[in-house]
Scaffold this motif. Structure first.
Motif, PDB file in Angstrom:
ATOM      1  N   TYR A 139       1.616-101.184 -38.794  1.00 24.10           N
ATOM      2  CA  TYR A 139       2.533-101.260 -39.923  1.00 24.10           C
ATOM      3  C   TYR A 139       2.052-100.401 -41.088  1.00 24.10           C
ATOM      4  O   TYR A 139       2.860 -99.942 -41.894  1.00 24.10           O
ATOM      5  N   ALA A 140       0.741-100.183 -41.177  1.00 23.52           N
ATOM      6  CA  ALA A 140       0.242 -99.264 -42.195  1.00 23.52           C
ATOM      7  C   ALA A 140       0.760 -97.861 -41.923  1.00 23.52           C
ATOM      8  O   ALA A 140       1.133 -97.124 -42.837  1.00 23.52           O
ATOM      9  N   ILE A 141       0.804 -97.479 -40.653  1.00 19.66           N
ATOM     10  CA  ILE A 141       1.331 -96.162 -40.295  1.00 19.66           C
ATOM     11  C   ILE A 141       2.820 -96.090 -40.607  1.00 19.66           C
ATOM     12  O   ILE A 141       3.317 -95.123 -41.180  1.00 19.66           O
ATOM     13  N   ARG A 142       3.552 -97.163 -40.254  1.00 23.85           N
ATOM     14  CA  ARG A 142       4.984 -97.160 -40.535  1.00 23.85           C
ATOM     15  C   ARG A 142       5.257 -97.069 -42.028  1.00 23.85           C
ATOM     16  O   ARG A 142       6.160 -96.369 -42.469  1.00 23.85           O
ATOM     17  N   ALA A 143       4.458 -97.800 -42.817  1.00 22.84           N
ATOM     18  CA  ALA A 143       4.650 -97.760 -44.267  1.00 22.84           C
ATOM     19  C   ALA A 143       4.397 -96.360 -44.800  1.00 22.84           C
ATOM     20  O   ALA A 143       5.112 -95.865 -45.677  1.00 22.84           O
ATOM     21  N   SER A 144       3.392 -95.681 -44.240  1.00 21.07           N
ATOM     22  CA  SER A 144       3.081 -94.345 -44.698  1.00 21.07           C
ATOM     23  C   SER A 144       4.155 -93.341 -44.304  1.00 21.07           C
ATOM     24  O   SER A 144       4.306 -92.293 -44.930  1.00 21.07           O
ATOM     25  N   GLU A 145       4.902 -93.655 -43.241  1.00 23.41           N
ATOM     26  CA  GLU A 145       5.940 -92.733 -42.786  1.00 23.41           C
ATOM     27  C   GLU A 145       7.034 -92.543 -43.821  1.00 23.41           C
ATOM     28  O   GLU A 145       7.817 -91.594 -43.734  1.00 23.41           O
ATOM     29  N   MET A 146       7.092 -93.440 -44.801  1.00 22.56           N
ATOM     30  CA  MET A 146       8.070 -93.272 -45.877  1.00 22.56           C
ATOM     31  C   MET A 146       7.815 -91.989 -46.647  1.00 22.56           C
ATOM     32  O   MET A 146       8.695 -91.492 -47.344  1.00 22.56           O
ATOM     33  N   TYR A 147       6.617 -91.436 -46.491  1.00 17.70           N
ATOM     34  CA  TYR A 147       6.240 -90.288 -47.299  1.00 17.70           C
ATOM     35  C   TYR A 147       6.146 -89.015 -46.471  1.00 17.70           C
ATOM     36  O   TYR A 147       5.400 -88.104 -46.790  1.00 17.70           O
ATOM     37  N   GLU A 148       6.898 -88.947 -45.352  1.00 12.10           N
ATOM     38  CA  GLU A 148       7.049 -87.738 -44.554  1.00 12.10           C
ATOM     39  C   GLU A 148       5.689 -87.177 -44.135  1.00 12.10           C
ATOM     40  O   GLU A 148       5.271 -86.097 -44.564  1.00 12.10           O
ATOM     41  N   LEU A 149       5.004 -87.903 -43.265  1.00 16.81           N
ATOM     42  CA  LEU A 149       3.687 -87.481 -42.812  1.00 16.81           C
ATOM     43  C   LEU A 149       3.794 -86.384 -41.769  1.00 16.81           C
ATOM     44  O   LEU A 149       4.717 -86.356 -40.960  1.00 16.81           O
ATOM     45  N   SER A 150       2.794 -85.527 -41.770  1.00 16.03           N
ATOM     46  CA  SER A 150       2.643 -84.580 -40.671  1.00 16.03           C
ATOM     47  C   SER A 150       2.007 -85.320 -39.500  1.00 16.03           C
ATOM     48  O   SER A 150       1.517 -86.449 -39.631  1.00 16.03           O
ATOM     49  N   ALA A 151       1.979 -84.670 -38.325  1.00 10.79           N
ATOM     50  CA  ALA A 151       1.376 -85.301 -37.146  1.00 10.79           C
ATOM     51  C   ALA A 151      -0.097 -85.597 -37.388  1.00 10.79           C
ATOM     52  O   ALA A 151      -0.611 -86.645 -36.985  1.00 10.79           O
ATOM     53  N   ALA A 152      -0.786 -84.686 -38.051  1.00 10.12           N
ATOM     54  CA  ALA A 152      -2.214 -84.898 -38.322  1.00 10.12           C
ATOM     55  C   ALA A 152      -2.415 -86.076 -39.261  1.00 10.12           C
ATOM     56  O   ALA A 152      -3.317 -86.901 -39.068  1.00 10.12           O
ATOM     57  N   GLU A 153      -1.568 -86.184 -40.279  1.00 14.76           N
ATOM     58  CA  GLU A 153      -1.689 -87.288 -41.225  1.00 14.76           C
ATOM     59  C   GLU A 153      -1.411 -88.623 -40.548  1.00 14.76           C
ATOM     60  O   GLU A 153      -2.036 -89.637 -40.850  1.00 14.76           O
ATOM     61  N   ALA A 154      -0.474 -88.649 -39.611  1.00 17.50           N
ATOM     62  CA  ALA A 154      -0.135 -89.887 -38.910  1.00 17.50           C
ATOM     63  C   ALA A 154      -1.290 -90.389 -38.061  1.00 17.50           C
ATOM     64  O   ALA A 154      -1.383 -91.574 -37.752  1.00 17.50           O
ATOM     65  N   ASN A 155      -2.188 -89.484 -37.678  1.00 18.90           N
ATOM     66  CA  ASN A 155      -3.316 -89.867 -36.834  1.00 18.90           C
ATOM     67  C   ASN A 155      -4.565 -90.225 -37.637  1.00 18.90           C
ATOM     68  O   ASN A 155      -5.624 -90.465 -37.070  1.00 18.90           O
ATOM     69  N   GLN A 156      -4.448 -90.270 -38.935  1.00 18.13           N
ATOM     70  CA  GLN A 156      -5.602 -90.622 -39.751  1.00 18.13           C
ATOM     71  C   GLN A 156      -5.875 -92.120 -39.699  1.00 18.13           C
ATOM     72  O   GLN A 156      -5.144 -92.883 -39.077  1.00 18.13           O
ATOM     73  N   THR A 157      -6.929 -92.532 -40.340  1.00 14.78           N
ATOM     74  CA  THR A 157      -7.410 -93.900 -40.209  1.00 14.78           C
ATOM     75  C   THR A 157      -6.584 -94.879 -41.034  1.00 14.78           C
ATOM     76  O   THR A 157      -5.802 -94.495 -41.900  1.00 14.78           O
ATOM     77  N   TYR A 158      -6.805 -96.147 -40.734  1.00 15.33           N
ATOM     78  CA  TYR A 158      -6.169 -97.228 -41.489  1.00 15.33           C
ATOM     79  C   TYR A 158      -6.431 -97.072 -42.983  1.00 15.33           C
ATOM     80  O   TYR A 158      -5.520 -97.175 -43.806  1.00 15.33           O
ATOM     81  N   ALA A 159      -7.680 -96.797 -43.348  1.00 13.81           N
ATOM     82  CA  ALA A 159      -8.025 -96.648 -44.770  1.00 13.81           C
ATOM     83  C   ALA A 159      -7.250 -95.506 -45.407  1.00 13.81           C
ATOM     84  O   ALA A 159      -6.822 -95.603 -46.566  1.00 13.81           O
ATOM     85  N   ASP A 160      -7.057 -94.414 -44.665  1.00 11.22           N
ATOM     86  CA  ASP A 160      -6.293 -93.284 -45.198  1.00 11.22           C
ATOM     87  C   ASP A 160      -4.860 -93.690 -45.502  1.00 11.22           C
ATOM     88  O   ASP A 160      -4.292 -93.311 -46.532  1.00 11.22           O
ATOM     89  N   ARG A 164      -3.100 -93.818 -49.169  1.00 10.73           N
ATOM     90  CA  ARG A 164      -1.899 -93.044 -49.476  1.00 10.73           C
ATOM     91  C   ARG A 164      -0.801 -93.941 -50.036  1.00 10.73           C
ATOM     92  O   ARG A 164      -0.092 -93.583 -50.983  1.00 10.73           O
ATOM     93  N   LEU A 165      -0.659 -95.120 -49.442  1.00 14.00           N
ATOM     94  CA  LEU A 165       0.369 -96.060 -49.903  1.00 14.00           C
ATOM     95  C   LEU A 165       0.108 -96.478 -51.348  1.00 14.00           C
ATOM     96  O   LEU A 165       1.013 -96.473 -52.196  1.00 14.00           O
ATOM     97  N   ILE A 166      -1.141 -96.852 -51.652  1.00 14.80           N
ATOM     98  CA  ILE A 166      -1.469 -97.294 -53.007  1.00 14.80           C
ATOM     99  C   ILE A 166      -1.324 -96.150 -54.006  1.00 14.80           C
ATOM    100  O   ILE A 166      -0.833 -96.337 -55.126  1.00 14.80           O
ATOM    101  N   GLU A 167      -1.719 -94.955 -53.594  1.00 10.61           N
ATOM    102  CA  GLU A 167      -1.572 -93.807 -54.491  1.00 10.61           C
ATOM    103  C   GLU A 167      -0.105 -93.583 -54.846  1.00 10.61           C
ATOM    104  O   GLU A 167       0.236 -93.332 -56.009  1.00 10.61           O
ATOM    105  N   LYS A 168       0.758 -93.694 -53.841  1.00 11.23           N
ATOM    106  CA  LYS A 168       2.183 -93.484 -54.089  1.00 11.23           C
ATOM    107  C   LYS A 168       2.756 -94.584 -54.974  1.00 11.23           C
ATOM    108  O   LYS A 168       3.504 -94.307 -55.925  1.00 11.23           O
ATOM    109  N   LEU A 169       2.395 -95.820 -54.684  1.00 14.45           N
ATOM    110  CA  LEU A 169       2.952 -96.944 -55.429  1.00 14.45           C
ATOM    111  C   LEU A 169       2.492 -96.949 -56.888  1.00 14.45           C
ATOM    112  O   LEU A 169       3.217 -97.401 -57.772  1.00 14.45           O
TER     113      LEU A 169
END
Length: 383
Positions: A139-160, A164-169
């Motif tokens: 779900y962390a990945i799904r939440a991050s998908e709101m911000y148009e991730l690249s394939a490389a970004e989608a494969n980053q870690t949970y912490a990443d 990203r989510l907190i930075e955006k919010l």
């Protein structure tokens, strides 16, 4: 403004088969009493309201009544879902919560703006709160998908993804004269688990560095770890801890809630207010004779017995100490087998294997091997 920060209520918790329903009622009543005395402008409950994703009707009644009572003190109340909660079920309660003047955020949905909450105190202080419920890896990945991730970004870690989510919010943080707050349910690298959080979500794959929090946040209210503690971070960051010890691994914790005084131009000042209405959890050890001197009638006990194993030992201990929920042989009494070669299982009878087990535990009780033979024969015949 003043904030009451609490988390990890775990209503519905059963300890070694013993319900803690009445304890939770007393504990949350004391939290309400503290709110009445301290008069906070905002109460934050940072997740794990329940101990299970399928709470009973009694547990739901305890939680909703506690939230309502906190709201009646005049404070605004915000609660988020934790890893023990069922996020969608909490979100289903939002119509009730909104009618009661309570803000619930059980899970992260497609609309990130719902996680941004704004308010104003009676004295006119403006505040904004980023509320981040617990997010599993997927779900962390799904939440991050709101911000148009690249394939490389989608494969980053949970912490990443969490960063990203907190930075955006938190992009709106920085407006002059507004108090910036954040609440989340997660594990911070280097924080002390406190001995009791038993979920896999405390492993390092789910841990995030404290550097994910924005420097311009005035206070970060965390839940998930049960020991009250300050976290070294770019901004004031704290776990309130659980208001009661959840299991025997937490008996050294001091249950409390945090009272936070903060202003847009002043650093947050935090003090812990102890919660004393739950039963203490204590570990005692000794021989049967030594255990007769134990005088802890108001505590739940874990007893480590310094006696050789025998039939009826547990019952003897519980007769001495009716509040003993767990009775075990003291590990110091167990014979050390370090360096010894374990016997091979192949070609050996169940009776021989069971005999080895009894020997390894120092159990010389007469008749135990014979009783095993009878039970084994009975089961084998039934099969």
């Amino acid at each position: 403004m003043r904030i009451l920060h609490t988390s990890d209520w775990h209503v519905g918790k059963v300890l070694k088969g013993r319900t803690r329903h009445e304890e939770h009622i007393r504990v949350l009543a004391q939290v309400v009493e503290i709110a009445q005395a301290e008069r906070p402008d905002l109460v934050i409950v940072a997740g794990d309201l329940y101990d299970t994703a399928a709470p009973t009707a009694d547990s739901t009644r305890v939680v909703t009544r506690a939230l309502s009572a906190l709201r009646r003190t005049g404070a605004q109340v915000v609660a988020i879902g934790g890893n023990h909660d069922n996020g969608p079920s909490l979100d289903a309660l939002r119509p009730w919560a909104e009618a009661a003047g309570i803000i619930l955020r059980g899970s992260v949905g497609p609309n990130a703006d719902e996680l941004r909450i704004t308010g104003e105190t009676a004295e006119g202080e403006r505040w904004q709160l980023i509320a981040v419920p617990f997010l599993s890896q997927r779900y962390a990945i799904r939440a991050s998908e709101m911000y148009e991730l690249s394939a490389a970004e989608a494969n980053q870690t949970y912490a990443d993804h969490i960063a990203r989510l907190i930075e955006k919010l938190s992009e709106p943080f920085g407006e002059k004269g507004v108090i910036n707050l954040l609440t989340a349910h997660l594990t911070i690298v280097g924080a002390s688990a406190g001995g009791g959080e038993r979920e896999a979500h405390t492993i390092m794959g789910y841990a995030v560095p404290a550097t994910i929090f924005p420097k311009n946040a005035h206070y970060v209210a965390l839940g998930h770890l049960h020991r009250a503690q300050q976290v070294i971070a770019p901004c004031p960051t704290r776990y309130s801890g659980s208001p009661l010890a959840i299991d025997f691994g937490e008996e050294e914790n001091i249950p409390s809630v945090a009272i936070v005084d903060v202003a847009a131009d002043k650093a947050a000042r935090v003090r812990d207010v102890p919660i004393t209405s739950a039963r203490a959890l204590r570990t005692v050890r000794g021989t049967l004779e030594q255990l007769t001197t134990v005088n802890l009638p108001d505590a739940w006990l874990r007893v480590l017995v310094r006696e050789s194993p025998r039939v009826g030992l547990r019952e003897d201990v519980q007769e001495l100490l009716p509040n003993a929920l767990e009775v075990r042989i003291d590990p110091e009494m167990m014979p050390s087998r370090a360096g010894e070669r374990m016997g091979q299982r192949a070609g050996r009878s169940p009776r021989e294997l069971f005999g080895d087990y009894l020997d390894s535990r120092g159990n010389a009780e007469e008749g135990v091997r014979e009783l095993f033979d009878e039970l084994y024969d009975e089961v084998s015949s039934a099969s």
